[in-house]
Design a protein around this motif. Structure first.
Motif, PDB file in Angstrom:
ATOM      1  N   UNK A  34       4.277  11.636 -10.722  1.00  0.00           N
ATOM      2  CA  UNK A  34       5.664  11.586 -11.170  1.00  0.00           C
ATOM      3  C   UNK A  34       6.601  12.333 -10.235  1.00  0.00           C
ATOM      4  N   UNK A  35       6.062  12.911  -9.180  1.00  0.00           N
ATOM      5  CA  UNK A  35       6.854  13.769  -8.278  1.00  0.00           C
ATOM      6  C   UNK A  35       7.034  13.110  -6.917  1.00  0.00           C
ATOM      7  N   UNK A  36       8.236  13.243  -6.356  1.00  0.00           N
ATOM      8  CA  UNK A  36       8.494  12.738  -5.009  1.00  0.00           C
ATOM      9  C   UNK A  36       7.577  13.493  -4.044  1.00  0.00           C
ATOM     10  N   UNK A  37       6.891  12.765  -3.174  1.00  0.00           N
ATOM     11  CA  UNK A  37       5.865  13.333  -2.290  1.00  0.00           C
ATOM     12  C   UNK A  37       6.462  13.886  -0.990  1.00  0.00           C
ATOM     13  N   UNK A  38       7.171  15.007  -1.096  1.00  0.00           N
ATOM     14  CA  UNK A  38       7.762  15.617   0.096  1.00  0.00           C
ATOM     15  C   UNK A  38       6.697  16.266   0.981  1.00  0.00           C
ATOM     16  N   UNK A  39       5.510  16.540   0.437  1.00  0.00           N
ATOM     17  CA  UNK A  39       4.417  17.071   1.269  1.00  0.00           C
ATOM     18  C   UNK A  39       4.078  16.063   2.362  1.00  0.00           C
ATOM     19  N   UNK A  40       4.190  14.793   2.034  1.00  0.00           N
ATOM     20  CA  UNK A  40       3.945  13.742   3.013  1.00  0.00           C
ATOM     21  C   UNK A  40       4.922  13.863   4.182  1.00  0.00           C
ATOM     22  N   UNK A  41       6.185  14.143   3.880  1.00  0.00           N
ATOM     23  CA  UNK A  41       7.200  14.332   4.926  1.00  0.00           C
ATOM     24  C   UNK A  41       6.838  15.545   5.776  1.00  0.00           C
ATOM     25  N   UNK A  42       6.480  16.645   5.138  1.00  0.00           N
ATOM     26  CA  UNK A  42       6.107  17.867   5.860  1.00  0.00           C
ATOM     27  C   UNK A  42       4.890  17.617   6.741  1.00  0.00           C
ATOM     28  N   UNK A  43       3.923  16.862   6.253  1.00  0.00           N
ATOM     29  CA  UNK A  43       2.712  16.573   7.028  1.00  0.00           C
ATOM     30  C   UNK A  43       3.013  15.782   8.295  1.00  0.00           C
ATOM     31  N   UNK A  44       4.109  15.043   8.319  1.00  0.00           N
ATOM     32  CA  UNK A  44       4.474  14.246   9.488  1.00  0.00           C
ATOM     33  C   UNK A  44       5.297  15.014  10.523  1.00  0.00           C
ATOM     34  N   UNK A  45       5.703  16.246  10.195  1.00  0.00           N
ATOM     35  CA  UNK A  45       6.533  17.021  11.123  1.00  0.00           C
ATOM     36  C   UNK A  45       5.786  17.359  12.412  1.00  0.00           C
ATOM     37  N   UNK A  46       6.483  17.235  13.532  1.00  0.00           N
ATOM     38  CA  UNK A  46       5.933  17.670  14.819  1.00  0.00           C
ATOM     39  C   UNK A  46       6.143  19.179  14.938  1.00  0.00           C
TER      40      UNK A  46
ATOM     41  N   UNK B 156       0.820  -1.219   0.000  1.00  0.00           N
ATOM     42  CA  UNK B 156       0.000   0.000   0.000  1.00  0.00           C
ATOM     43  C   UNK B 156       0.844   1.255   0.000  1.00  0.00           C
ATOM     44  N   UNK B 157       2.023   1.229   0.617  1.00  0.00           N
ATOM     45  CA  UNK B 157       2.875   2.402   0.633  1.00  0.00           C
ATOM     46  C   UNK B 157       3.242   2.837  -0.777  1.00  0.00           C
ATOM     47  N   UNK B 158       3.672   1.882  -1.624  1.00  0.00           N
ATOM     48  CA  UNK B 158       4.031   2.244  -2.987  1.00  0.00           C
ATOM     49  C   UNK B 158       2.805   2.668  -3.796  1.00  0.00           C
ATOM     50  N   UNK B 159       1.699   2.004  -3.598  1.00  0.00           N
ATOM     51  CA  UNK B 159       0.500   2.294  -4.384  1.00  0.00           C
ATOM     52  C   UNK B 159      -0.083   3.649  -4.017  1.00  0.00           C
ATOM     53  N   UNK B 160      -0.178   3.928  -2.728  1.00  0.00           N
ATOM     54  CA  UNK B 160      -0.805   5.164  -2.281  1.00  0.00           C
ATOM     55  C   UNK B 160       0.144   6.349  -2.263  1.00  0.00           C
ATOM     56  N   UNK B 161       1.449   6.102  -2.334  1.00  0.00           N
ATOM     57  CA  UNK B 161       2.407   7.194  -2.313  1.00  0.00           C
ATOM     58  C   UNK B 161       2.543   7.831  -0.946  1.00  0.00           C
ATOM     59  N   UNK B 162       2.304   7.087   0.112  1.00  0.00           N
ATOM     60  CA  UNK B 162       2.451   7.638   1.448  1.00  0.00           C
ATOM     61  C   UNK B 162       3.833   7.317   1.993  1.00  0.00           C
ATOM     62  N   UNK B 163       4.343   8.207   2.819  1.00  0.00           N
ATOM     63  CA  UNK B 163       5.658   8.007   3.408  1.00  0.00           C
ATOM     64  C   UNK B 163       5.524   7.528   4.850  1.00  0.00           C
ATOM     65  N   UNK B 164       6.639   7.146   5.426  1.00  0.00           N
ATOM     66  CA  UNK B 164       6.650   6.607   6.776  1.00  0.00           C
ATOM     67  C   UNK B 164       7.381   7.542   7.735  1.00  0.00           C
ATOM     68  N   UNK B 165       7.197   7.293   9.025  1.00  0.00           N
ATOM     69  CA  UNK B 165       7.930   8.024  10.063  1.00  0.00           C
ATOM     70  C   UNK B 165       9.426   7.827   9.849  1.00  0.00           C
ATOM     71  N   UNK B 166       9.836   6.617   9.502  1.00  0.00           N
ATOM     72  CA  UNK B 166      11.252   6.319   9.300  1.00  0.00           C
ATOM     73  C   UNK B 166      11.827   7.136   8.142  1.00  0.00           C
ATOM     74  N   UNK B 167      11.047   7.296   7.072  1.00  0.00           N
ATOM     75  CA  UNK B 167      11.506   8.109   5.942  1.00  0.00           C
ATOM     76  C   UNK B 167      11.617   9.576   6.353  1.00  0.00           C
ATOM     77  N   UNK B 168      10.657  10.054   7.139  1.00  0.00           N
ATOM     78  CA  UNK B 168      10.725  11.431   7.618  1.00  0.00           C
ATOM     79  C   UNK B 168      11.984  11.639   8.451  1.00  0.00           C
ATOM     80  N   UNK B 169      12.232  10.737   9.387  1.00  0.00           N
ATOM     81  CA  UNK B 169      13.402  10.851  10.250  1.00  0.00           C
ATOM     82  C   UNK B 169      14.693  10.795   9.440  1.00  0.00           C
ATOM     83  N   UNK B 170      14.723   9.960   8.413  1.00  0.00           N
ATOM     84  CA  UNK B 170      15.909   9.868   7.555  1.00  0.00           C
ATOM     85  C   UNK B 170      16.135  11.176   6.795  1.00  0.00           C
TER      86      UNK B 170
END
Length: 103
Positions: A70-82, A18-32
């Motif tokens: 076609x774009x890397x979903x950095x908004x997902x990373x921003x959405x996970x920020x505390x 589901x991660x690849x299909x939906x284009x959602x990122x993880x906490x681990x990716x955010x931390x990285x």
């Protein structure tokens, strides 16, 4: 019984991919991203501002974030920020990372 096993297998596959299909990122990716791109995304206005380069650890990490279309979903990373992370990291700079790193 076999139908139940097949259904369970399909559910497990859906959860796994589901991660690849939906284009959602993880906490681990955010931390990285926060760790590996720290000098490029911290708050402040350094002149000249450092930018990441393909092949550097930061870009390698950015390119592992799932794409949305076609774009890397950095908004997902921003959405996970505390709130604390937002104080120390610039969301605009995070969103701009693919402009330097996208393959």
């Amino acid at each position: 019984m076999l139908l139940g096993k097949v259904a369970l297998l399909l559910i497990l596959c859906a959860m796994t991919f589901s991660q690849q299909v939906l284009g959602t990122c993880t906490q681990e990716q955010k931390e990285a991203v926060l760790n590996d791109c720290q000098k490029f995304i911290k708050q402040g206005h350094e002149n000249p501002r450092p930018i990441p380069v393909m092949g550097q650890t930061c870009c390698n990490t950015v390119n592992k974030v799932p794409k949305k279309g076609t774009r890397i979903d950095m908004q997902c990373i921003v959405d996970l920020l505390t709130e604390d992370e937002k104080t120390n990291h610039n969301a605009r700079k995070i969103l701009n990372l693919p402009n330097h790193c996208q393959e």
